[in-house]
Enzyme design. Structure first.
Site, PDB file in Angstrom:
ATOM      1  N   ASP A   1     -52.432  48.334 -10.776  1.00 50.19           N
ATOM      2  CA  ASP A   1     -52.243  47.311 -11.968  1.00 50.19           C
ATOM      3  C   ASP A   1     -50.833  47.439 -12.520  1.00 50.19           C
ATOM      4  O   ASP A   1     -50.080  48.410 -11.942  1.00 50.19           O
ATOM      5  CB  ASP A   1     -53.167  47.631 -13.136  1.00 50.19           C
ATOM      6  CG  ASP A   1     -53.679  46.192 -13.591  1.00 50.19           C
ATOM      7  OD1 ASP A   1     -52.667  45.497 -14.358  1.00 50.19           O
ATOM      8  OD2 ASP A   1     -54.879  45.768 -14.028  1.00 50.19           O
TER       9      ASP A   1
ATOM     10  N   HIS B   1     -50.619  40.999 -12.385  1.00 51.75           N
ATOM     11  CA  HIS B   1     -50.890  42.179 -12.836  1.00 51.75           C
ATOM     12  C   HIS B   1     -50.175  42.879 -11.788  1.00 51.75           C
ATOM     13  O   HIS B   1     -50.666  44.105 -11.466  1.00 51.75           O
ATOM     14  CB  HIS B   1     -52.379  42.264 -12.730  1.00 51.75           C
ATOM     15  CG  HIS B   1     -52.997  41.871 -14.068  1.00 51.75           C
ATOM     16  ND1 HIS B   1     -52.921  42.555 -15.091  1.00 51.75           N
ATOM     17  CD2 HIS B   1     -53.956  41.059 -14.056  1.00 51.75           C
ATOM     18  CE1 HIS B   1     -53.671  41.924 -16.104  1.00 51.75           C
ATOM     19  NE2 HIS B   1     -54.521  41.109 -15.562  1.00 51.75           N
TER      20      HIS B   1
ATOM     21  N   GLU C   1     -55.737  36.504 -14.087  1.00 50.13           N
ATOM     22  CA  GLU C   1     -54.977  36.333 -15.124  1.00 50.13           C
ATOM     23  C   GLU C   1     -53.450  36.213 -14.643  1.00 50.13           C
ATOM     24  O   GLU C   1     -52.656  36.737 -15.343  1.00 50.13           O
ATOM     25  CB  GLU C   1     -54.869  37.630 -15.950  1.00 50.13           C
ATOM     26  CG  GLU C   1     -56.378  37.740 -16.872  1.00 50.13           C
ATOM     27  CD  GLU C   1     -56.393  38.657 -17.794  1.00 50.13           C
ATOM     28  OE1 GLU C   1     -56.738  38.709 -18.997  1.00 50.13           O
ATOM     29  OE2 GLU C   1     -56.073  40.059 -17.170  1.00 50.13           O
TER      30      GLU C   1
END
Ligand code: ACM
Ligand code: ZN
Length: 588
Positions: free
Chosen positions: A124, A173, A229
């Site tokens: 991440d 990410h 996202e």
């Protein structure tokens, strides 16, 4: 008794000294893979199973019984099998690193709860945690797992009948990757953006090389490719991405993401594996064989199931255990929200009336670790909420009973502490905010409110009547709190007629992690005609506006007056920055 609750238990007569009794394993080919029977008689214990997993779970149950009854178990017959084949727990090791011993310790607890999937969030934006031979810079200077560390974890997981699903995030990410390999990002966008350039072939070379090493290391049928996202505006602005959209005939950037995921899926399939992604991978067209992890509520899961794709339910509201598990003022700072044990337990991932429920493979809890720096804290967030997840994943939906579960959870926590786990103190749980338990009677109840400043979506609560409905907000920000963004909160209550007043109160909250701050002061004023107001008093804020721990405070004035209109002003900070959240104006 046991967590998770078995399908059936028949009690017999007499006791078995389990530590000296003979244990016999019988082959029961008619039983499904993970199912088992466990027959405990004086002097003899008979396990029935069709394979190793069933036998393993019988032994897990037996071990729990031995501990619970201190070796002298009442005669009984258990027949048991899981409700779902996928019973998952996820840990984010990017935001904070937890070494292999910490992970192995949690796997032992997971297995004792019959959890059979560990979703290892290895990459991440904060750091990449998996050694990759082809790209050593990924892990340079950060804590990470060597391939041997991973092999050690996998060997233990295998012995515990846990499949480890690695996650390699794409196409967002990924700030940590782009910091090491800037050639993989779009030549536009901010320095901080975390999106791979889908227009560039280098991106696919990189990801495919990484995935080939991942597939070599991890035996799991599924590899998680993230997909959540991504900030797609970067691709909109990137000439390479736009060229890719043109050449592939794509009109939306979500289709560009979908192009990327489908391409990666084909590659992963060519390695003999399948992909799972977060529910955003539905946008722009779902890859052919992908399973979907539904986290933004259940809609994505339902949609994927209706299309015949495998689904793992993990909606934030029930499954995100980075949120507070008790009254936030007494808990370590958490990411946000309030998710007590009872609410995890209440979740049904595949209710009878859900279309496509046969595609629900199972359910998973997720622990993101932005606010979880050390192993003790990790365990504190996990236990006992993982107990509840294990039970909703394994036990039948019928016969659910929170009080019964709660009693078993207390007993199990006692055991877990003996084994060295740091767990939440369920015995002294405060529970939901007491103010939410009923409707408060007061003189302003049902009176119209005239707003001097507007409240701001999505924090509208129940609209105009919300501040005088007698209903208070919960520990979370989601229910009954009305939000005012970057302005003072000015609200005038019309009592309808001249009224004797002894007390005025206004209830505010602060959640610094969500940019919600206490007002710096709250002013109370009264009027008979609604135009000319007399100041009654002001209460100054005493909370530290930078404190990350949530706070709740009833600002108040006490005295004697008579008025028809009462105006309450919550003053925002000097910078006019952030939210003011109020749930009720109380007049007595
Ligand atoms: C997620 O929580 N972003 C999957
Ligand atoms: Zn690009």
């Amino acid at each position: 008794m046991l967590i998770p609750r078995p399908v059936s238990v028949e009690w017999g007569r007499g006791f078995c000294n389990a530590r000296s009794a003979e244990i016999v394993v019988e082959d029961c080919p008619q039983l499904p893979d993970e199912a088992y029977s466990l027959c405990i008689k004086p002097h003899r214990i008979v396990i029935g199973a069709s394979g190793q997993a069933g036998e393993f779970y019988a032994r897990v149950s037996l071990e729990q019984l031995v501990r619970q009854f201190d070796g002298r178990i009442p005669s009984l017959i258990i027949r048991d099998e899981p409700r779902f084949p996928y019973r998952g727990a996820h840990i984010d090791v990017s935001r904070h690193f937890f070494d292999k011993e910490v992970i192995k310790k949690q796997l032992r607890m997971f297995a004792s709860l019959k959890i059979n999937r560990f979703h290892w969030h290895l990459t991440d934006g904060v750091a990449w945690r998996l050694e990759v031979d082809a790209y050593p810079e990924l892990t340079e200077g950060v804590d990470h797992y060597s391939k041997d560390d991973v092999r050690e974890v996998l060997a233990l997981a295998d012995s515990l009948h846990i499949t480890v699903i690695p996650e390699i995030e794409m196409f967002g990410h990924s700030e940590e990757v782009l910091a090491a390999y800037p050639e993989l990002k779009c030549p536009v966008g901010s320095r901080h953006s975390g999106e791979y350039c889908i227009g560039s072939e280098k991106t696919f070379e990189f990801l495919e090389t990484v995935l080939s090493e991942v597939a070599e290391l991890f035996p799991s049928e599924y590899i998680h490719i993230g997909g959540d996202e991504a900030d797609m505006t970067v691709w909109q602005a990137c000439p390479r991405c736009r060229e890719r959209m043109r050449s592939e005939g794509l009109s939306e950037v979500s289709q560009l993401q979908s192009y990327g995921i489908q391409r990666i899926e084909k590659y992963v399939n060519s390695l003999g594996r399948k992909i799972i992604g977060w529910d955003e991978i539905l946008e722009g067209g779902l890859a052919e064989n992908a399973a979907v992890m539904s986290w933004r509520g259940e809609e994505g899961g339902k949609k994927a199931a209706s299309m015949g794709h495998g689904v793992i339910m993990t909606p934030g509201e029930y499954c995100y255990i980075d949120s507070y598990q008790d009254a936030p003022y007494k808990e370590p700072v958490a990411f946000g929200g309030y998710l007590p044990l009872s609410k995890v337990y209440s979740y049904d991932p595949a209710p009878d009336d859900m279309p496509g429920r046969e595609f629900v493979m199972g359910v998973q809890t997720n622990l993101w670790t932005e606010q979880v720096p050390v192993p003790e804290h990790l365990e504190y967030m996990l236990y006992p909420r993982v107990f509840a997840l294990a039970e909703i994943a394994w036990s039948p939906a019928e016969g659910k009973d929170y009080e019964h579960f709660h009693a078993r959870a207390l007993a199990r926590l006692h055991q877990a502490r003996k084994d060295g786990y740091n767990c939440f103190d369920l015995e002294n749980e405060v529970g939901e905010r007491a103010e939410t338990s009923g409707k408060l009677e007061h003189k302003a109840l049902g009176c119209p409110v005239i707003y001097g400043t507007p409240y701001t979506a999505p924090y509208v609560a129940d609209g105009d009547g919300s501040l005088t409905d007698g209903v208070f907000g919960s520990w979370t920000l989601k229910r009954d709190w009305q939000g005012f963004l970057n302005v003072d909160m000015v609200a005038t209550v019309d009592l309808g007629q001249m009224t004797d007043i002894r007390e005025i109160k206004a209830d505010f909250t602060q959640w610094r992690t969500a940019w919600v701050c206490m007002p710096v002061e709250v002013c109370f004023e009264a009027s008979s005609d609604g135009t000319s107001f007399t100041p009654l008093g002001t209460e100054l804020n005493e909370y530290d506006l930078e404190d990350l721990r949530p706070a709740y405070h009833m600002f108040s004035w006490n005295g004697e007056t008579s008025a028809r209109y009462v105006r309450v002003t919550g003053r925002i900070n000097e910078r006019k920055w952030g939210w003011l959240f109020i749930d009720e104006i109380v007049i007595n």
